[in-house]
Scaffold this active site. Structure first.
Site, PDB file in Angstrom:
ATOM      1  N   GLY A   8      -5.089   5.871  10.295  1.00  0.00           N
ATOM      2  CA  GLY A   8      -5.114   5.081   9.063  1.00  0.00           C
ATOM      3  C   GLY A   8      -5.903   5.812   8.005  1.00  0.00           C
ATOM      4  O   GLY A   8      -6.525   6.843   8.243  1.00  0.00           O
ATOM      5  N   LYS A   9      -5.865   5.256   6.800  1.00  0.00           N
ATOM      6  CA  LYS A   9      -6.622   5.848   5.711  1.00  0.00           C
ATOM      7  C   LYS A   9      -7.027   4.751   4.749  1.00  0.00           C
ATOM      8  O   LYS A   9      -6.369   3.723   4.632  1.00  0.00           O
ATOM      9  CB  LYS A   9      -5.815   6.925   4.982  1.00  0.00           C
ATOM     10  CG  LYS A   9      -4.493   6.458   4.407  1.00  0.00           C
ATOM     11  CD  LYS A   9      -3.736   7.628   3.783  1.00  0.00           C
ATOM     12  CE  LYS A   9      -2.385   7.177   3.244  1.00  0.00           C
ATOM     13  NZ  LYS A   9      -1.648   8.294   2.622  1.00  0.00           N
ATOM     14  N   GLY A  17     -10.032   4.008   1.092  1.00  0.00           N
ATOM     15  CA  GLY A  17     -10.596   4.597  -0.107  1.00  0.00           C
ATOM     16  C   GLY A  17     -11.656   5.646   0.170  1.00  0.00           C
ATOM     17  O   GLY A  17     -12.029   6.403  -0.719  1.00  0.00           O
ATOM     18  N   GLY A  62     -11.635   7.850   3.127  1.00  0.00           N
ATOM     19  CA  GLY A  62     -11.260   8.930   4.021  1.00  0.00           C
ATOM     20  C   GLY A  62     -10.146   8.537   4.973  1.00  0.00           C
ATOM     21  O   GLY A  62      -9.730   7.387   5.052  1.00  0.00           O
ATOM     22  N   VAL A  83      -8.582   8.614   9.015  1.00  0.00           N
ATOM     23  CA  VAL A  83      -9.060   8.503  10.391  1.00  0.00           C
ATOM     24  C   VAL A  83      -7.985   9.033  11.330  1.00  0.00           C
ATOM     25  O   VAL A  83      -6.821   8.624  11.248  1.00  0.00           O
ATOM     26  CB  VAL A  83      -9.408   7.042  10.757  1.00  0.00           C
ATOM     27  CG1 VAL A  83      -9.961   6.970  12.179  1.00  0.00           C
ATOM     28  CG2 VAL A  83     -10.421   6.469   9.772  1.00  0.00           C
ATOM     29  N   LYS A 111     -13.244  10.383  11.525  1.00  0.00           N
ATOM     30  CA  LYS A 111     -13.050  10.055  10.117  1.00  0.00           C
ATOM     31  C   LYS A 111     -13.434  11.252   9.268  1.00  0.00           C
ATOM     32  O   LYS A 111     -14.546  11.764   9.349  1.00  0.00           O
ATOM     33  CB  LYS A 111     -13.873   8.836   9.702  1.00  0.00           C
ATOM     34  CG  LYS A 111     -13.585   8.407   8.260  1.00  0.00           C
ATOM     35  CD  LYS A 111     -13.996   6.993   7.989  1.00  0.00           C
ATOM     36  CE  LYS A 111     -13.507   6.520   6.630  1.00  0.00           C
ATOM     37  NZ  LYS A 111     -13.829   5.131   6.348  1.00  0.00           N
ATOM     38  N   ASP A 139     -19.647  -2.731   3.865  1.00  0.00           N
ATOM     39  CA  ASP A 139     -18.179  -2.659   3.766  1.00  0.00           C
ATOM     40  C   ASP A 139     -17.530  -3.476   4.876  1.00  0.00           C
ATOM     41  O   ASP A 139     -16.687  -2.980   5.630  1.00  0.00           O
ATOM     42  CB  ASP A 139     -17.710  -1.204   3.829  1.00  0.00           C
ATOM     43  CG  ASP A 139     -16.290  -1.035   3.287  1.00  0.00           C
ATOM     44  OD1 ASP A 139     -15.823  -1.942   2.552  1.00  0.00           O
ATOM     45  OD2 ASP A 139     -15.648  -0.019   3.590  1.00  0.00           O
TER      46      ASP A 139
END
Length: 669
Positions: free
Chosen positions: A351-352, A354, A356, A358, A373, A469
């Site tokens: 996945g990606k 905002g 970076g 992974v 990551k 986050d």
């Protein structure tokens, strides 16, 4: 940053006494060419008036050269007036929203202290909302700015001394036959005609827009009853202003008429100048064809040689500085990560976001599954402190935290290595895999798991760790569907009893607390706010903000849940949860109410994570007056009455501490 200011002042082409008499009569206009002795100068030979060019962060002004006498005396009443004009807003970036234009009545010919971007060339950060502006404007805005309470990115608004509109509506018009509302997209290649009319006797300002091929609708888009006399001087200038930001748009005026004490002359549509054709696509194709035909062989050879050299000499290069020796056990070799992720291939991409991308991988030395990551960190300043925090977080051990195994630093890139969670993120189950829906017992278990991990970070470790986050994408699930909080890439550390330092606002839109966006100071309370949003999101199965919601009341998740509480709070529950006959309505209601409690806009009202766990475990009960406390978010001053209750709820509770000593990791700063 370099700003470009484009100011076009309409000059007189005939004698000044002739122009003066016309401005005193209060009637002028142009229709793609000079006529009626108006003395208006056009911007090109075809009569097309362009307010802004293709520069970023620029603004343009166009004003009629002579003032218009709106009053006969300083204390008099503003005369009736009428104006109509044809305008067009053309995006320079593939129809993305830029910023709009405005018709403006100003005490000066030009707005010398105005700013570009969201200020539309009308005001700036300092004078926006200043009563001494004496500016009346009608904005045609193509960008949604939360600071001005814009309803959407395609609206018309009446502004008086401020960009927070007195009245606004989505751009469109009402059909004469049945009153049906038809949307109009302000950014397109088709001109739009606007009418702005003020009736002095009724003190009513009407705004109407419509496609140029249709007659003027009978029902105005906006109608504001307000006496303009206090805001306008005897003589004022009339004209237009527009602005660009990072996204650029071109703003055009094709025709314009104005009249005092009467109806402005209609514009002859057949005589309007044509908008310039968009030649970008054709030019790009020609350039690409020529470039490919001349340089394809050279590029192929160059790329082949560069790729071979990169593989042989530089792809595994890394530098170990002296200060990193103390963090040795936490540092991975880039070569090991490169091999584990098969060269960071897209096939290994998990996945990606905002911050970076992974990748999944398997360490060849231990056959251990990991998640890596890849984060850009091109500032050397603060790198040592950053790595020290990563090493510190790596010592954390808790069953509901993803293990941060270590890091790798190579040139300007940073790689964070985590335990790989086989089930992926919670976000995937909520939104991207409807066939694998979570029942309520699983959702409630995940909520309690994340609460336990977050409580450990806030209260049970030797330092306070603020995650910064919290969202479904950062909640990972193991084989047993246990929730684990991961991605400590934005985490900040501070000592117990000390406030964290102010830093740049970081996080994800929809989860950032009001005080964090204002002050830039993250705290455990801002984490609690994000956790409250997470609880509501898991229960309702929808994002915190839905810009295209079916009704305005459903746009913001917290507002929607609060509105439904007065009737039936369970109507907001995810339909997939309702299909499970075994779900506990009392438990669901508890989570929804606690989610609103945690996401209260006032930090002092929110409970601590220790208290949250007690509520979820049933050890403590929610306050009897919780609805009043939460409802008070609509009037911040009203929470003063709940001050003592808020302070008692914010006190940390005693929870058993889990202590481990092995190293630890996560994916991403």
């Amino acid at each position: 940053m370099k700003f470009f200011v484009l100011v076009l002042l309409l000059v007189l082409q005939f004698f000044s006494n002739k122009a003066l008499s016309q401005s005193e009569e209060g009637e002028f206009g142009f229709n793609g060419y000079l006529y009626d002795n108006s003395g208006i100068a056009i911007t090109n030979s075809k009569g097309l008036m362009k307010l802004t060019n293709s520069s970023e962060f620029s603004y343009g002004h166009v004003f009629y050269n002579s003032p218009v006498r709106f009053k006969n005396s300083p204390n008099g009443t503003v005369s009736s007036f009428s104006t109509t004009f044809v305008f067009a807003i053309v995006s320079n970036v593939n129809a993305l929203d830029g910023h709009g234009l405005a018709f403006v009545i100003s005490p000066t010919k030009g707005l010398p202290y105005s700013s570009s971007s969201q200020y539309l060339g009308l005001f700036n950060l300092t004078n926006n909302g200043d009563p001494s502006n004496h500016i009346v404007a009608v904005e045609f805005d193509t960008f949604q700015n939360q600071e001005f309470d814009d309803m959407d990115n395609n609206h018309v608004g009446i502004d008086i001394n401020s960009l927070s509109s007195e009245k606004a509506s989505t751009a469109g018009y009402y059909e004469d036959d049945d009153g049906t509302f038809k949307n109009i997209r302000l950014i397109n290649q088709k001109p739009i005609q606007a009418w702005i009319e003020y009736d002095s006797s009724r003190r009513q300002l009407n705004v109407t827009i419509h496609p140029i091929h249709l007659p003027k609708p009978k029902i105005p888009l906006l109608s504001l009853t307000k006496d303009l006399s206090p805001y306008l001087f005897d003589s004022m200038y009339v004209g237009f202003t527009s602005a660009t930001g990072r996204l650029r748009s071109s703003h055009y005026i094709l025709g314009w008429t104005f009249k005092l004490n009467g109806t402005a002359s209609n514009i002859d549509i057949s005589r309007l100048p044509k908008l310039p054709r968009d030649s970008r696509s054709t030019s790009v194709k020609k350039i690409l064809a020529i470039s490919l035909s001349l340089t394809s062989l050279a590029i192929l050879v160059f790329l082949t040689i560069s790729y071979m050299l990169f593989l042989k000499r530089k792809k595994l290069m890394e530098v170990l500085e002296d200060w990193e020796v103390q963090f040795g056990p936490h540092r991975f070799a880039y070569k090991d990560l490169y091999i584990a992720t098969k060269g960071f291939r897209n096939s290994e991409l998990l996945g990606k976001g905002g911050f970076g991308k992974v990748y999944k991988g398997t360490l060849s030395t231990s056959n251990m599954d990991i998640a890596v990551k890849k984060v850009s960190h091109d500032s050397r300043q603060g790198m040592r402190e950053f790595v020290a925090e990563i090493a510190t977080i790596g010592r954390l051990r808790h069953p509901n935290l993803v293990r941060l195994l270590g890091y790798c630093r190579r040139k300007g890139e940073l790689y964070l290595v985590y335990d790989c969670m086989p089930k992926g993120s919670l976000d995937k189950f909520l939104y991207h895999q409807p066939e694998q829906s979570l029942d309520w017992s699983q959702r409630f278990k995940i909520i309690k798991d994340v609460a336990s991990g977050l409580c450990y970070l806030h209260h049970q470790w030797v330092q306070v760790i603020i995650h910064r986050d919290i969202k479904p994408a950062n909640v990972l699930l193991d084989d047993s569907m246990n929730g684990k909080l991961g991605d400590f890439g934005l985490a900040k550390l501070c000592e117990h009893g000390f406030d964290p330092q102010t830093s740049n606002v970081a996080g994800t839109f929809g989860y950032i607390s009001p005080e964090l966006s204002r002050t830039g100071k993250a705290s455990t309370s801002s984490d609690v706010f994000a956790f409250g949003i997470l609880m509501l999101e898991i229960t309702c199965g929808r994002r915190p903000v839905l810009p295209r919601a079916s009704s305005p009341s459903e746009m913001v998740l917290t507002d929607w849940v609060l509105d439904c509480w007065e009737d039936d709070i369970l109507q907001v529950v995810d339909e997939r949860v309702k299909q499970d006959d075994k779900y506990l309505e009392e438990q669901v209601a508890l989570v929804l109410k606690l989610g609103l409690f945690c996401s209260h806009p006032v930090a002092a009202v929110r409970p601590s994570m220790s208290s949250v766990i007690q509520f979820l475990d049933g050890v403590a009960q929610l306050p009897n007056n919780l609805f009043d406390i939460v409802k008070a978010r609509e009037n911040v001053g009203a929470i003063e009455g709940f001050g003592e209750a808020a302070e008692s709820l914010a006190e940390p509770c005693s929870v058993a501490t889990l202590t481990f000593t092995e190293p630890f990791v996560s994916h991403g700063r």
